[in-house]
Design a protein around this motif. Structure first.
Motif, PDB file in Angstrom:
ATOM      1  N   VAL A 116      53.038  37.563  36.536  1.00 35.20           N
ATOM      2  CA  VAL A 116      54.362  38.102  36.855  1.00 35.20           C
ATOM      3  C   VAL A 116      55.399  36.996  37.027  1.00 35.20           C
ATOM      4  CG1 VAL A 116      55.661  39.334  38.668  1.00 35.20           C
ATOM      5  CG2 VAL A 116      53.439  40.215  37.897  1.00 35.20           C
ATOM      6  N   LEU A 117      54.965  35.837  37.497  1.00 33.26           N
ATOM      7  CA  LEU A 117      55.890  34.768  37.897  1.00 33.26           C
ATOM      8  C   LEU A 117      56.862  34.301  36.811  1.00 33.26           C
ATOM      9  CD1 LEU A 117      53.607  32.562  40.184  1.00 33.26           C
ATOM     10  CD2 LEU A 117      55.291  34.290  40.853  1.00 33.26           C
ATOM     11  N   PRO A 118      56.521  34.340  35.526  1.00 34.60           N
ATOM     12  CA  PRO A 118      57.532  33.964  34.532  1.00 34.60           C
ATOM     13  C   PRO A 118      58.743  34.895  34.504  1.00 34.60           C
ATOM     14  CG  PRO A 118      55.338  33.814  33.576  1.00 34.60           C
ATOM     15  CD  PRO A 118      55.185  34.498  34.906  1.00 34.60           C
ATOM     16  N   TYR A 119      58.614  36.083  35.135  1.00 35.64           N
ATOM     17  CA  TYR A 119      59.675  37.082  35.062  1.00 35.64           C
ATOM     18  C   TYR A 119      60.337  37.352  36.409  1.00 35.64           C
ATOM     19  CZ  TYR A 119      56.865  37.668  30.889  1.00 35.64           C
ATOM     20  OH  TYR A 119      56.146  37.430  29.740  1.00 35.64           O
ATOM     21  N   GLN A 120      59.594  37.231  37.514  1.00 32.48           N
ATOM     22  CA  GLN A 120      60.124  37.399  38.860  1.00 32.48           C
ATOM     23  C   GLN A 120      59.352  36.482  39.806  1.00 32.48           C
ATOM     24  OE1 GLN A 120      62.744  39.138  39.974  1.00 32.48           O
ATOM     25  NE2 GLN A 120      63.214  40.084  37.991  1.00 32.48           N
ATOM     26  N   THR A 121      60.072  35.837  40.727  1.00 28.54           N
ATOM     27  CA  THR A 121      59.430  34.879  41.641  1.00 28.54           C
ATOM     28  C   THR A 121      59.632  35.209  43.115  1.00 28.54           C
ATOM     29  OG1 THR A 121      61.390  33.453  41.561  1.00 28.54           O
ATOM     30  CG2 THR A 121      59.621  32.989  39.977  1.00 28.54           C
ATOM     31  N   GLY A 122      60.315  36.283  43.415  1.00 29.26           N
ATOM     32  CA  GLY A 122      60.544  36.639  44.809  1.00 29.26           C
ATOM     33  C   GLY A 122      61.126  38.030  44.911  1.00 29.26           C
ATOM     34  N   GLY A 123      61.436  38.437  46.152  1.00 27.04           N
ATOM     35  CA  GLY A 123      61.968  39.772  46.384  1.00 27.04           C
ATOM     36  C   GLY A 123      60.887  40.721  46.863  1.00 27.04           C
ATOM     37  N   THR A 124      61.206  42.008  46.844  1.00 26.09           N
ATOM     38  CA  THR A 124      60.271  43.031  47.317  1.00 26.09           C
ATOM     39  C   THR A 124      59.222  43.336  46.257  1.00 26.09           C
ATOM     40  OG1 THR A 124      61.943  44.051  48.730  1.00 26.09           O
ATOM     41  CG2 THR A 124      60.067  45.415  48.121  1.00 26.09           C
ATOM     42  N   TRP A 125      57.967  43.299  46.680  1.00 21.20           N
ATOM     43  CA  TRP A 125      56.847  43.696  45.809  1.00 21.20           C
ATOM     44  C   TRP A 125      56.310  45.009  46.355  1.00 21.20           C
ATOM     45  CZ3 TRP A 125      53.843  40.183  42.318  1.00 21.20           C
ATOM     46  CH2 TRP A 125      52.778  40.859  41.688  1.00 21.20           C
ATOM     47  N   LEU A 126      56.511  46.088  45.628  1.00 20.26           N
ATOM     48  CA  LEU A 126      56.031  47.417  46.014  1.00 20.26           C
ATOM     49  C   LEU A 126      54.743  47.713  45.252  1.00 20.26           C
ATOM     50  CD1 LEU A 126      56.395  50.214  47.407  1.00 20.26           C
ATOM     51  CD2 LEU A 126      57.744  50.893  45.394  1.00 20.26           C
ATOM     52  N   ASP A 127      53.661  47.928  45.997  1.00 20.27           N
ATOM     53  CA  ASP A 127      52.375  48.248  45.383  1.00 20.27           C
ATOM     54  C   ASP A 127      52.087  49.728  45.612  1.00 20.27           C
ATOM     55  OD1 ASP A 127      50.006  47.939  44.034  1.00 20.27           O
ATOM     56  OD2 ASP A 127      48.914  47.092  45.734  1.00 20.27           O
ATOM     57  N   VAL A 128      52.037  50.486  44.530  1.00 20.75           N
ATOM     58  CA  VAL A 128      51.798  51.930  44.598  1.00 20.75           C
ATOM     59  C   VAL A 128      50.293  52.172  44.484  1.00 20.75           C
ATOM     60  CG1 VAL A 128      52.285  54.161  43.528  1.00 20.75           C
ATOM     61  CG2 VAL A 128      54.042  52.357  43.533  1.00 20.75           C
ATOM     62  N   GLY A 129      49.717  52.789  45.519  1.00 23.88           N
ATOM     63  CA  GLY A 129      48.266  52.961  45.565  1.00 23.88           C
ATOM     64  C   GLY A 129      47.585  51.638  45.848  1.00 23.88           C
ATOM     65  N   PHE A 130      47.849  51.064  47.036  1.00 28.76           N
ATOM     66  CA  PHE A 130      47.497  49.661  47.296  1.00 28.76           C
ATOM     67  C   PHE A 130      46.012  49.404  47.505  1.00 28.76           C
ATOM     68  CE2 PHE A 130      49.104  51.400  51.390  1.00 28.76           C
ATOM     69  CZ  PHE A 130      47.954  51.303  52.157  1.00 28.76           C
ATOM     70  N   GLY A 131      45.209  50.451  47.714  1.00 33.25           N
ATOM     71  CA  GLY A 131      43.752  50.249  47.808  1.00 33.25           C
ATOM     72  C   GLY A 131      43.359  49.275  48.897  1.00 33.25           C
ATOM     73  N   ASN A 132      42.677  48.183  48.526  1.00 34.69           N
ATOM     74  CA  ASN A 132      42.236  47.218  49.537  1.00 34.69           C
ATOM     75  C   ASN A 132      43.330  46.251  49.974  1.00 34.69           C
ATOM     76  OD1 ASN A 132      42.338  45.134  47.557  1.00 34.69           O
ATOM     77  ND2 ASN A 132      40.231  45.567  46.927  1.00 34.69           N
ATOM     78  N   ALA A 133      44.510  46.379  49.367  1.00 34.30           N
ATOM     79  CA  ALA A 133      45.724  45.639  49.749  1.00 34.30           C
ATOM     80  C   ALA A 133      45.680  44.154  49.391  1.00 34.30           C
ATOM     81  CB  ALA A 133      46.033  45.809  51.237  1.00 34.30           C
ATOM     82  N   SER A 134      44.677  43.720  48.655  1.00 33.30           N
ATOM     83  CA  SER A 134      44.607  42.304  48.298  1.00 33.30           C
ATOM     84  C   SER A 134      45.840  41.844  47.521  1.00 33.30           C
ATOM     85  CB  SER A 134      43.350  42.043  47.468  1.00 33.30           C
ATOM     86  OG  SER A 134      43.351  40.732  46.945  1.00 33.30           O
ATOM     87  N   LEU A 135      46.345  42.694  46.640  1.00 38.65           N
ATOM     88  CA  LEU A 135      47.505  42.306  45.838  1.00 38.65           C
ATOM     89  C   LEU A 135      48.718  42.062  46.728  1.00 38.65           C
ATOM     90  CD1 LEU A 135      48.393  41.764  42.955  1.00 38.65           C
ATOM     91  CD2 LEU A 135      48.851  44.218  42.690  1.00 38.65           C
ATOM     92  N   LEU A 136      48.902  42.885  47.748  1.00 39.18           N
ATOM     93  CA  LEU A 136      50.024  42.698  48.674  1.00 39.18           C
ATOM     94  C   LEU A 136      49.842  41.455  49.541  1.00 39.18           C
ATOM     95  CD1 LEU A 136      50.738  46.357  49.839  1.00 39.18           C
ATOM     96  CD2 LEU A 136      52.143  44.937  48.331  1.00 39.18           C
ATOM     97  N   PHE A 137      48.625  41.270  50.048  1.00 34.78           N
ATOM     98  CA  PHE A 137      48.370  40.081  50.862  1.00 34.78           C
ATOM     99  C   PHE A 137      48.648  38.798  50.079  1.00 34.78           C
ATOM    100  CE2 PHE A 137      44.874  42.633  53.248  1.00 34.78           C
ATOM    101  CZ  PHE A 137      45.831  43.208  54.065  1.00 34.78           C
ATOM    102  N   THR A 138      48.219  38.790  48.822  1.00 32.61           N
ATOM    103  CA  THR A 138      48.369  37.589  48.010  1.00 32.61           C
ATOM    104  C   THR A 138      49.801  37.415  47.540  1.00 32.61           C
ATOM    105  OG1 THR A 138      46.097  38.021  47.278  1.00 32.61           O
ATOM    106  CG2 THR A 138      47.299  36.284  46.138  1.00 32.61           C
ATOM    107  N   ALA A 139      50.490  38.522  47.246  1.00 33.52           N
ATOM    108  CA  ALA A 139      51.909  38.446  46.872  1.00 33.52           C
ATOM    109  C   ALA A 139      52.724  37.837  48.007  1.00 33.52           C
ATOM    110  CB  ALA A 139      52.430  39.835  46.511  1.00 33.52           C
ATOM    111  N   HIS A 140      52.343  38.147  49.242  1.00 38.63           N
ATOM    112  CA  HIS A 140      53.031  37.561  50.396  1.00 38.63           C
ATOM    113  C   HIS A 140      52.879  36.047  50.408  1.00 38.63           C
ATOM    114  CE1 HIS A 140      53.349  36.416  54.729  1.00 38.63           C
ATOM    115  NE2 HIS A 140      54.405  37.200  54.643  1.00 38.63           N
TER     116      HIS A 140
END
Length: 281
Positions: A116-140
């Motif tokens: 994703v980083l070549p296109y966006q490097t910050g701001g709000t990351w909304l995860d729909v159906g976050f499951g184990n939430a690893s993607l959100l933890f790592t995006a932070h």
């Protein structure tokens, strides 16, 4: 995922004594293709889902799949009623529990974020159906502001205990105080009765040039075809899935909903999955 084998001849199933009765109104049948609305569709195949971890004897043990003659989309015969969803959502698969296998999942999520980083490097990351939430933890960790949506109340409460904003709500009616720079639907779109609704919501919630990250099984891959040939494809019996996409059908749907696919990759989250980066046009 569970590995299935399909019998060559019909098998008569007799439920054990004192088992719950099958739910009378389990599915709302599709009257037309959920993508193109054509009423020209045919039965494709059926599969046993009784070995799925979320299966209950209150649900039918057989899933029926159809294919649209107009757009070739493959979809289940119907989607669950609220009563049936309450049965499916009684529990959560171990791999979908918030914080599951946190360190190893961090590496998987990092690979997704770096696409994703070549296109966006910050701001709000909304995860729909976050499951184990690893993607959100790592995006932070990468400097994004994480926000999670999920339909399982227990998962939402658990994510809040980790200090991450979380909402038990469908994306269709969700609002943000400011547009998101990234929205992820990691193995989510195929769970939505009408995927266009979710994609239109994502388009509304994203800022101009915002990124949509999607992963899902690729029914056009050679691995999928090999699993089919061996009667070992688990996705025909995946009770939470309503759709099977290949790359071409997904790309056409994204374009129809205002997105431009800019990168294709192989997902490491689940078997036979693709990972697509698309930009809000």
């Amino acid at each position: 995922m569970i590995k299935y084998s399909f019998p060559a001849a019909p098998v008569t199933y007799r439920p054990p004594a004192n088992t719950p009765a099958v739910l009378a109104n389990e599915l709302i049948d599709y009257q037309a293709c959920p993508l193109c609305e054509s009423k020209a569709f045919r039965p494709l195949r059926s599969a046993d889902c009784s070995h799925h971890p979320r299966y209950s004897q209150e649900l039918s043990r057989t899933m029926h799949w159809s294919q649209c003659a107009a757009c070739q989309h493959v979809f289940r015969s119907g989607y669950y009623t609220e009563a049936a969803l309450n049965i499916v959502f009684r529990g959560t698969n171990e791999s979908q529990v918030v914080g599951y296998d946190l360190e190893r999942q961090r590496y998987v999520s990092a690979q997704m974020i770096e696409k994703v980083l070549p296109y966006q490097t910050g701001g709000t990351w909304l995860d729909v159906g976050f499951g184990n939430a690893s993607l959100l933890f790592t995006a932070h960790e990468y400097g994004f502001e994480p926000v999670g949506l999920d339909l399982r109340p227990q998962s939402v409460e658990e994510l809040r205990r980790w200090g991450v904003a979380a909402h038990c709500q469908d994306v269709k009616g969700f609002e943000l105080s400011r547009p998101a720079s990234v929205i992820s639907m990691a193995d989510v779109l195929e769970h939505m009765p009408y995927p266009k609704v979710g994609l239109h919501a994502a388009h509304r919630l994203l800022q101009p040039g915002g990124v949509l990250l999607i992963s899902m099984p690729n029914s056009g891959s050679m691995v999928w075809k090999a699993l089919d040939a061996g009667n070992a494809n688990p996705y025909w019996g995946e009770i939470e899935h309503y759709h099977n996409f290949d790359r071409d059908r997904l790309y056409a749907l994204l374009a129809e909903c205002g997105f431009k696919p800019v990168r294709y990759g192989i997902s490491q989250r689940y078997r036979v999955c693709m990972e697509v980066i698309a930009v809000k046009a």
